[in-house]
Motif scaffolding. Structure first.
Motif, short mmCIF file in Angstrom:
data_model
loop_
_atom_site.label_atom_id
_atom_site.label_comp_id
_atom_site.label_asym_id
_atom_site.label_seq_id
_atom_site.Cartn_x
_atom_site.Cartn_y
_atom_site.Cartn_z
N SER A 62 -57.84 -38.19 -88.37
CA SER A 62 -57.61 -37.09 -89.47
C SER A 62 -57.95 -37.39 -90.78
O SER A 62 -58.51 -36.75 -91.49
N ARG A 65 -39.32 -36.17 -87.70
CA ARG A 65 -38.68 -36.78 -86.49
C ARG A 65 -38.29 -38.09 -86.64
O ARG A 65 -37.54 -38.47 -85.60
N THR A 93 -54.39 -41.10 -84.05
CA THR A 93 -54.62 -39.77 -84.46
C THR A 93 -54.72 -39.37 -85.95
O THR A 93 -55.63 -38.70 -86.42
N LEU A 94 -53.84 -40.21 -86.50
CA LEU A 94 -53.91 -40.19 -88.14
C LEU A 94 -55.13 -40.77 -88.62
O LEU A 94 -55.74 -40.36 -89.49
N GLU A 109 -52.52 -47.94 -91.50
CA GLU A 109 -52.21 -48.71 -90.18
C GLU A 109 -52.12 -47.93 -89.09
O GLU A 109 -51.38 -48.31 -87.91
N ALA A 134 -56.12 -53.41 -85.29
CA ALA A 134 -56.68 -54.28 -84.30
C ALA A 134 -56.98 -53.76 -82.96
O ALA A 134 -56.24 -52.89 -82.51
N SER A 166 -44.66 -34.54 -89.87
CA SER A 166 -44.46 -33.16 -90.28
C SER A 166 -43.14 -32.60 -89.93
O SER A 166 -42.77 -31.73 -90.92
N ASP A 210 -43.09 -48.02 -82.00
CA ASP A 210 -43.08 -49.48 -82.45
C ASP A 210 -41.96 -49.66 -83.11
O ASP A 210 -41.66 -50.90 -83.51
N VAL A 217 -49.10 -32.11 -91.75
CA VAL A 217 -49.03 -32.68 -93.07
C VAL A 217 -50.84 -32.48 -93.66
O VAL A 217 -51.34 -32.69 -93.05
N THR A 255 -46.59 -43.98 -84.17
CA THR A 255 -46.71 -45.32 -84.40
C THR A 255 -45.10 -45.74 -84.72
O THR A 255 -44.78 -46.76 -84.27
#
Ligand SMILES: NC(=O)c1ccc[n+]([C@@H]2O[C@H](COP(=O)([O-])OP(=O)(O)OC[C@H]3O[C@@H](n4cnc5c(N)ncnc54)[C@H](OP(=O)(O)O)[C@@H]3O)[C@@H](O)[C@H]2O)c1
Length: 216
Positions: free
Chosen positions: A154, A82, A150-151, A146, A10, A79, A55, A126, A51
């Motif tokens: 990639s 965390r 950044t992801l 979702e 969104a 990676s 969130d 990753v 994310t």
């Protein structure tokens, strides 16, 4: 073989998926229902670790009628491992896969493995192509990606996204530090931009839904 990947997000009219402070309540109620219907259809949902940290999402089907068995597998690209152990993505509402690298500490991996599946894919970041292959080997055929920005970039850059579906809300957030649909390094020339083909568009409540297939 790789799973079929639908990137869903969104965004505001200016392409922001969150404000500069990370606030991301963009979708109207109708769009949330649309997203949860897709969640119910796919085998897995995938998100980046930022994310999750911002969130603390549940990543389950809960805006429409659903049973526990309808929840897709939750995949977190993380990676260094965390993800905090008390975060909702590690609860028992749905199976979870944490994709880590050799950078993740062995002790944290052990603690995560008590709750979820941990997949080691790559050295520093990753390795997304390898991850997609391992997920396909596990029988995952469809994934809804979702975010975040950044992801998303990639995955697009690695030619791993098949469809892009966006909900465009009638809002402008502005801010050069606010996350957009796809950040990362970005293309040098517009010629290098990822090309899409619009296949469907329709208004939904106050929002506009755009659906594209990725053509390169
Ligand atoms: N509006 C929407 O639809 C929507 C949807 C989702 C998220 N969001 C918002 O997006 C924001 C987060 O986006 P973000 O861009 O900061 O983070 P992100 O894409 O969620 O996560 C990025 C992190 O994933 C990890 N990662 C590991 N391997 C990777 C790889 N090969 N490629 C890319 N990332 C890899 C990296 O951290 P490590 O190196 O530590 O692993 C990287 O920093 C939040 O504010 C959230 O609210 C909005």
């Amino acid at each position: 073989m790789k799973p079929y990947v639908i990137l869903n997000a969104a965004m505001t009219l200016d392409g922001k998926i969150a404000t500069k402070t990370g606030s991301s309540e963009i979708s109207g109620e109708e769009d949330l229902i649309r997203v949860h219907k897709i969640r119910k259809e796919v085998d897995a949902i995938m998100v980046g670790i930022n994310t999750v940290l911002v969130d603390d999402p549940r990543l389950t089907v809960h805006k429409i009628h659903a049973e526990k068995k309808d929840n897709p597998v939750r995949i977190v690209v993380d990676s260094k491992g965390r993800v905090p152990l008390d975060f909702r993505v590690l609860n028992d509402e749905a199976p979870t896969i944490i994709a880590v690298t050799e950078n993740a500490g062995p002790q944290k991996i052990k603690e995560l493995e008590k709750k979820v599946t941990v997949l080691k894919c790559g050295k520093d970041r990753v390795n997304l192509k390898l991850l997609m292959k391992e997920l396909a080997d596990k029988g995952i055929k469809t994934i809804m990606l979702e975010g975040g920005s950044t992801l998303n970039y990639s995955m697009l850059e690695n030619s791993l996204v098949d469809e892009v579906r966006v909900c465009v809300a009638p809002m402008i957030a502005g801010g050069k530090h606010a996350k957009t649909l796809a950040d990362g390094e970005g293309a040098h020339q517009m010629n290098d931009a990822i090309r899409l083909k619009l296949i469907k568009s329709y208004p939904l409540g106050h929002d506009l839904i755009l659906e594209y297939i990725v053509i390169n």
